[in-house]
Design a protein around this motif. Structure first.
Motif, short mmCIF file in Angstrom:
data_model
loop_
_atom_site.label_atom_id
_atom_site.label_comp_id
_atom_site.label_asym_id
_atom_site.label_seq_id
_atom_site.Cartn_x
_atom_site.Cartn_y
_atom_site.Cartn_z
N ASP A 1 -9.07 -6.95 5.32
CA ASP A 1 -9.45 -5.54 5.48
C ASP A 1 -8.43 -4.58 4.87
N VAL A 2 -8.02 -4.87 3.65
CA VAL A 2 -7.15 -3.95 2.93
C VAL A 2 -7.91 -2.63 2.73
N PRO A 3 -7.37 -1.50 3.17
CA PRO A 3 -8.16 -0.25 3.25
C PRO A 3 -8.26 0.50 1.93
N VAL A 4 -8.91 -0.11 0.95
CA VAL A 4 -8.99 0.51 -0.38
C VAL A 4 -9.76 1.83 -0.35
N GLY A 5 -10.75 1.94 0.54
CA GLY A 5 -11.51 3.19 0.63
C GLY A 5 -10.66 4.33 1.16
N LYS A 6 -9.88 4.06 2.20
CA LYS A 6 -8.99 5.08 2.75
C LYS A 6 -7.95 5.50 1.72
N ILE A 7 -7.42 4.53 0.98
CA ILE A 7 -6.42 4.85 -0.03
C ILE A 7 -7.04 5.68 -1.15
N ARG A 8 -8.29 5.39 -1.50
CA ARG A 8 -8.98 6.19 -2.52
C ARG A 8 -9.13 7.63 -2.04
N GLN A 9 -9.42 7.80 -0.76
CA GLN A 9 -9.54 9.14 -0.17
C GLN A 9 -8.20 9.88 -0.24
N LEU A 10 -7.12 9.17 0.04
CA LEU A 10 -5.79 9.78 -0.05
C LEU A 10 -5.47 10.15 -1.49
N ARG A 11 -5.86 9.27 -2.41
CA ARG A 11 -5.60 9.52 -3.84
C ARG A 11 -6.38 10.74 -4.33
N ILE B 1 0.85 -1.18 0.00
CA ILE B 1 0.00 0.00 0.00
C ILE B 1 0.90 1.24 0.00
N PRO B 2 0.36 2.43 -0.24
CA PRO B 2 1.20 3.62 -0.25
C PRO B 2 1.87 3.87 1.10
N CYS B 3 3.04 4.50 1.06
CA CYS B 3 3.79 4.85 2.28
C CYS B 3 3.24 6.17 2.81
N GLU B 4 2.20 6.07 3.60
CA GLU B 4 1.52 7.24 4.15
C GLU B 4 1.38 7.09 5.66
N PRO B 5 1.41 8.18 6.42
CA PRO B 5 1.24 8.09 7.88
C PRO B 5 -0.04 7.37 8.29
N ASP B 6 -1.12 7.65 7.58
CA ASP B 6 -2.41 7.04 7.92
C ASP B 6 -2.44 5.54 7.64
N LEU B 7 -1.44 5.03 6.89
CA LEU B 7 -1.43 3.63 6.49
C LEU B 7 -0.27 2.85 7.11
N GLY B 8 0.41 3.46 8.09
CA GLY B 8 1.46 2.73 8.77
C GLY B 8 2.87 2.98 8.27
N HIS B 9 3.04 3.94 7.38
CA HIS B 9 4.35 4.45 6.98
C HIS B 9 5.16 3.58 6.00
N ASN B 10 5.26 2.26 6.22
CA ASN B 10 6.28 1.49 5.49
C ASN B 10 5.80 0.85 4.20
N GLY B 11 4.50 0.94 3.87
CA GLY B 11 4.00 0.44 2.60
C GLY B 11 3.77 -1.06 2.53
N ILE B 12 4.03 -1.78 3.61
CA ILE B 12 3.81 -3.24 3.61
C ILE B 12 2.57 -3.54 4.44
N PHE B 13 1.52 -4.00 3.77
CA PHE B 13 0.29 -4.34 4.49
C PHE B 13 0.34 -5.77 5.01
N ALA B 14 0.81 -6.70 4.17
CA ALA B 14 0.94 -8.10 4.57
C ALA B 14 1.92 -8.78 3.63
N MET B 15 2.65 -9.78 4.14
CA MET B 15 3.56 -10.51 3.26
C MET B 15 3.95 -11.85 3.86
N ILE B 16 4.32 -12.77 2.98
CA ILE B 16 4.92 -14.04 3.35
C ILE B 16 6.32 -14.06 2.74
N ALA B 17 7.30 -14.37 3.54
CA ALA B 17 8.68 -14.37 3.07
C ALA B 17 8.85 -15.35 1.92
N PRO B 18 9.69 -15.01 0.94
CA PRO B 18 9.88 -15.89 -0.21
C PRO B 18 10.70 -17.12 0.15
N ASP B 19 10.48 -18.19 -0.62
CA ASP B 19 11.33 -19.38 -0.52
C ASP B 19 11.23 -20.16 -1.83
#
Length: 306
Positions: free
Chosen positions: A275-285, A243-261
């Motif tokens: 609950d990926v916050p697509v509505g909040k991101i649309r508001q930011l956009r 997700i975007p690197c925004e204060p309202d979204l937790g800063h680091n841009g990583i919403f969820a991940m599984i490490a590669p192997d």
């Protein structure tokens, strides 16, 4: 599905282990059915499989099939998955991106093949998206020799605007520029990468696209090695939602991940991003972002020799 996903969406991503043996297309569909059933029980709205998920079919390829015949053989089989995959989307009431697979251009084997992702909606509709940027290996005349696609589709579904970019496509800033004008909420990225370097190219660029487009990017790749493969003896990947690197979204841009192997011998992990916050991101956009240039164009910039 009549639900409104304009506020939040739950996305399941399956880093499929191609090394799991299957006996035929019906078995392949049954395996996806099992994974979708579990994901739906946990609340998933969208289920995404990786690029060339069809390589699992090589486990039952005909004896004597040559490496330069594999793509055409998979393309012959590809239409036979449509009914089963359509039924899965309807029965589980989910959007299914069944990875990608070779597909005959114009349904005529003599015209060659393309790498096509298929999205199935719960209303029975199917949307195809061909890979636009092919790797050198996909264009080798003596082996796969695929043809790139020419169209980029936007899917309007349950209040979301969705695009599919296959693997190398997410690395192309020019495609990001095209999508920036489309008010995209979600980009789904099926991928296949053989090494950590490839994984980090695809997933690193996916994270950048989330910033550039001010939207959600969900990527997953293959793990393991398909039985009887002649082209891809290793696969290294994982799953991530950026997700975007925004204060309202937790800063680091990583919403969820599984490490590669490279594959653990099981089916491959499923990541459920709730609950990926697509509505909040649309508001930011729309103008509330800390920093986002919007649909910026470089047309007015002059490049000179210093």
């Amino acid at each position: 599905m009549t639900q409104d996903l304009t506020d939040t969406v739950n996305i399941a991503l399956w880093a499929t282990n191609l090394g799991v043996a299957i006996s035929g297309i019906a078995d392949w569909i049954a395996h996806i059915d099992q994974k979708m059933k579990q994901a739906r029980a946990e609340g998933a709205d969208i289920f995404v499989m990786p690029e060339y998920a069809s390589e699992q079919w090589l486990a039952f390829k005909p004896h004597g099939l040559q490496p330069d015949e594999e793509i055409a053989w998979m393309a012959d089989l590809a239409p036979t998955v449509i009914d089963g995959a359509t039924n899965l989307a309807i029965r589980h009431n989910m959007m299914l991106v069944a990875g990608s697979m070779p597909w005959h251009i114009g349904d005529d084997p003599r015209r060659g093949q393309t790498n096509r992702a298929l999205a199935f909606l719960p209303d029975g509709k199917m949307i195809a998206q061909d890979k636009l940027s092919l790797t050198p290996g996909e264009q080798e005349p003596d082996n796969w020799n695929l043809t790139p696609g020419k169209k980029l589709s936007v899917i309007d579904w349950c209040g979301l605007r969705i695009a599919i970019l296959i693997c190398l496509d997410i690395e192309m800033p020019a495609l990001s520029c095209l999508l920036a004008r489309q008010n995209i909420d979600l980009v789904l990225v099926p991928s296949m990468t053989a090494k950590p370097s490839g994984y980090h190219r695809v997933f690193g660029c996916a994270k950048a696209r989330a910033v550039e487009l001010m939207c959600t990017i969900a990527a997953c790749g293959t793990t393991g090695a398909a039985i009887n493969t002649t082209q891809n003896p290793t696969n290294y990947s994982g799953c991530a939602v950026y997700i975007p690197c925004e204060p309202d979204l937790g800063h680091n841009g990583i919403f969820a991940m599984i490490a590669p192997d490279g594959g653990d011998g099981g089916d491959g992990p499923v990541l459920l991003a709730r609950d990926v916050p697509v509505g909040k991101i649309r508001q930011l956009r729309a103008g509330d972002a800390e920093v986002w240039p919007g649909n910026w164009s470089a047309r007015e910039i002059e490049v000179t020799q210093a």
